[in-house]
Design a protein around this motif. Structure first.
Motif, PDB file in Angstrom:
ATOM      1  N   UNK A  34       0.518  19.754  -3.665  1.00 26.08           N
ATOM      2  CA  UNK A  34       0.934  18.813  -2.625  1.00 26.08           C
ATOM      3  C   UNK A  34      -0.075  17.683  -2.442  1.00 26.08           C
ATOM      4  N   UNK A  35      -1.355  18.024  -2.440  1.00 25.70           N
ATOM      5  CA  UNK A  35      -2.376  16.989  -2.232  1.00 25.70           C
ATOM      6  C   UNK A  35      -2.418  16.003  -3.396  1.00 25.70           C
ATOM      7  N   UNK A  36      -2.469  16.519  -4.615  1.00 34.32           N
ATOM      8  CA  UNK A  36      -2.586  15.626  -5.768  1.00 34.32           C
ATOM      9  C   UNK A  36      -1.300  14.832  -5.957  1.00 34.32           C
ATOM     10  N   UNK A  37      -0.157  15.484  -5.777  1.00 34.30           N
ATOM     11  CA  UNK A  37       1.111  14.759  -5.871  1.00 34.30           C
ATOM     12  C   UNK A  37       1.156  13.643  -4.825  1.00 34.30           C
ATOM     13  N   UNK A  38       0.767  13.957  -3.598  1.00 38.18           N
ATOM     14  CA  UNK A  38       0.766  12.946  -2.544  1.00 38.18           C
ATOM     15  C   UNK A  38      -0.237  11.840  -2.802  1.00 38.18           C
ATOM     16  N   UNK A  39      -1.444  12.209  -3.274  1.00 30.31           N
ATOM     17  CA  UNK A  39      -2.461  11.204  -3.599  1.00 30.31           C
ATOM     18  C   UNK A  39      -1.926  10.181  -4.591  1.00 30.31           C
ATOM     19  N   UNK A  40      -1.250  10.680  -5.616  1.00 32.37           N
ATOM     20  CA  UNK A  40      -0.832   9.817  -6.720  1.00 32.37           C
ATOM     21  C   UNK A  40       0.473   9.085  -6.431  1.00 32.37           C
ATOM     22  N   UNK A  41       1.471   9.799  -5.962  1.00 34.54           N
ATOM     23  CA  UNK A  41       2.776   9.176  -5.792  1.00 34.54           C
ATOM     24  C   UNK A  41       2.780   8.147  -4.669  1.00 34.54           C
ATOM     25  N   UNK A  42       1.857   8.276  -3.724  1.00 31.79           N
ATOM     26  CA  UNK A  42       1.757   7.272  -2.659  1.00 31.79           C
ATOM     27  C   UNK A  42       1.347   5.911  -3.207  1.00 31.79           C
ATOM     28  N   UNK A  43       0.743   5.885  -4.394  1.00 33.81           N
ATOM     29  CA  UNK A  43       0.287   4.623  -4.982  1.00 33.81           C
ATOM     30  C   UNK A  43       1.302   4.017  -5.942  1.00 33.81           C
ATOM     31  N   UNK A  44       2.392   4.716  -6.209  1.00 36.11           N
ATOM     32  CA  UNK A  44       3.391   4.210  -7.156  1.00 36.11           C
ATOM     33  C   UNK A  44       4.192   3.093  -6.491  1.00 36.11           C
ATOM     34  N   UNK A  45       4.230   1.908  -7.081  1.00 35.31           N
ATOM     35  CA  UNK A  45       4.978   0.805  -6.459  1.00 35.31           C
ATOM     36  C   UNK A  45       6.457   1.145  -6.298  1.00 35.31           C
TER      37      UNK A  45
END
Length: 321
Positions: A34-45
């Motif tokens: 959840x943390x890594x998915x959220x960290x990364x996908x939050x930055x996807x335009x």
């Protein structure tokens, strides 16, 4: 992020089987999904909520597979490769200048440059797929495939990486591309190394014939022709559009090959990712430290997903080659 903070809330038609498998595999390897998915996908335009499952699914009887489940599963696996590319980019960036690496500085710099490009291209392709635009999505799929071949070639050949980094203008970069990458040159270099470890991916192999067929299709999307949709025809939206699903499947598979082959071919990358994590993670912000950990240990997760895709009968045939 608006589209949910975990895979469970974002991929609303995700199959229970894949959802459980994701959590099991990530947890077994000590990573916080959840943390890594959220960290990364939050930055996807352009990240937005996915379309609701079709009305037929909402009225289906319990236990009936969703018609959108395969598409949501596929997008989820695609996003896993995007996250891995982000982690690899972070590792290459913070690993620059670190002593004791097997890769030379030019290879680390090339890895950062090409993973940055891959992250941007994958993010753009994702937007195009969800917008229902198959032609530009297929064009970017070809770019991803070429960049995967290129980064593997640069990890295998130090002098090639040095020449790549030495390019100072567009003319030099284009000349480098024509001499070393274009026309399948980079892939042939990789295929020769794969053959040495017992994997026949030559032009005459089943894989080679499949690859040529896919790249011919992708090339037809790049070069304008009268093929394709007739004037006035509308492409079916994702997830009903077969071309968009196949595009995602191919790109996911190529990124998984990048992960697998970079380790199988003993490029030195695997050991260097561990060295970078050990040397740099303690002084990094939590988000970047998590990404360094995933860059180091996430390959096993992607390889497990690659095996799952190859064995999964409900996925497009291209993903099972």
């Amino acid at each position: 992020m608006r589209s949910g903070t975990s895979p469970d809330t974002h991929y609303r038609a995700l199959s229970p089987r894949l959802a459980a498998k994701l959590r099991l595999v990530w947890s077994a390897r000590g990573h916080d999904l959840d943390r890594i998915w959220g960290d990364c996908m939050a930055t996807v335009p352009g990240i937005t909520p996915l379309p609701d499952p079709r009305p037929a699914e909402r009225t289906a009887s319990p236990g009936t597979p969703s018609p959108d489940t395969a598409a949501h599963d596929q997008l989820c696996l695609f996003d896993q490769t995007l996250i891995w590319a982000m982690a690899l980019r972070t590792a290459a960036r913070v690993g620059a200048g670190l002593d004791g690496l097997a890769l030379i500085p030019a290879q680390v710099a090339a890895l950062e440059a090409l993973t940055s490009r891959l992250v941007d291209t994958l993010s753009g392709l994702r937007m195009l797929v969800l917008a229902g635009l198959p032609i530009p999505a297929l064009q970017l799929a070809r770019s991803v495939s070429e960049d995967v071949d290129m980064v593997l070639a640069l990890l295998l050949r130090r002098k090639l990486a040095q020449q790549f980094i030495a390019c100072t203008c567009a003319e030099e970069a284009n000349s480098f591309w024509r001499r070393h990458i274009a026309g399948g040159r980079a892939f042939r270099l990789v295929a020769e190394k794969l053959y040495e470890v017992g994997l026949d991916h030559s032009d005459q192999s089943d894989y080679g014939r499949w690859r040529r067929g896919v790249l011919t299709l992708l090339g037809s999307a790049v070069h304008s022709s009268a093929l394709g949709l007739r004037a006035g025809d509308a492409a079916a939206p994702w997830p009903q559009n077969a071309a968009l699903r196949d595009c995602l499947a191919f790109v996911t598979h190529r990124m998984q090959e990048f992960c697998a082959w970079s380790h199988v071919l003993d490029t030195g990358l695997q050991g260097d990712l561990a060295r970078i994590r050990l040397a740099r993670a303690a002084g990094m912000p939590p988000r970047e430290a998590r990404l360094l950990g995933f860059a180091d240990g996430g390959a096993e997760i992607l390889l497990d997903q690659m095996r799952w895709m190859l064995a999964e009968p409900d996925l497009p045939e291209d993903a099972r080659r």
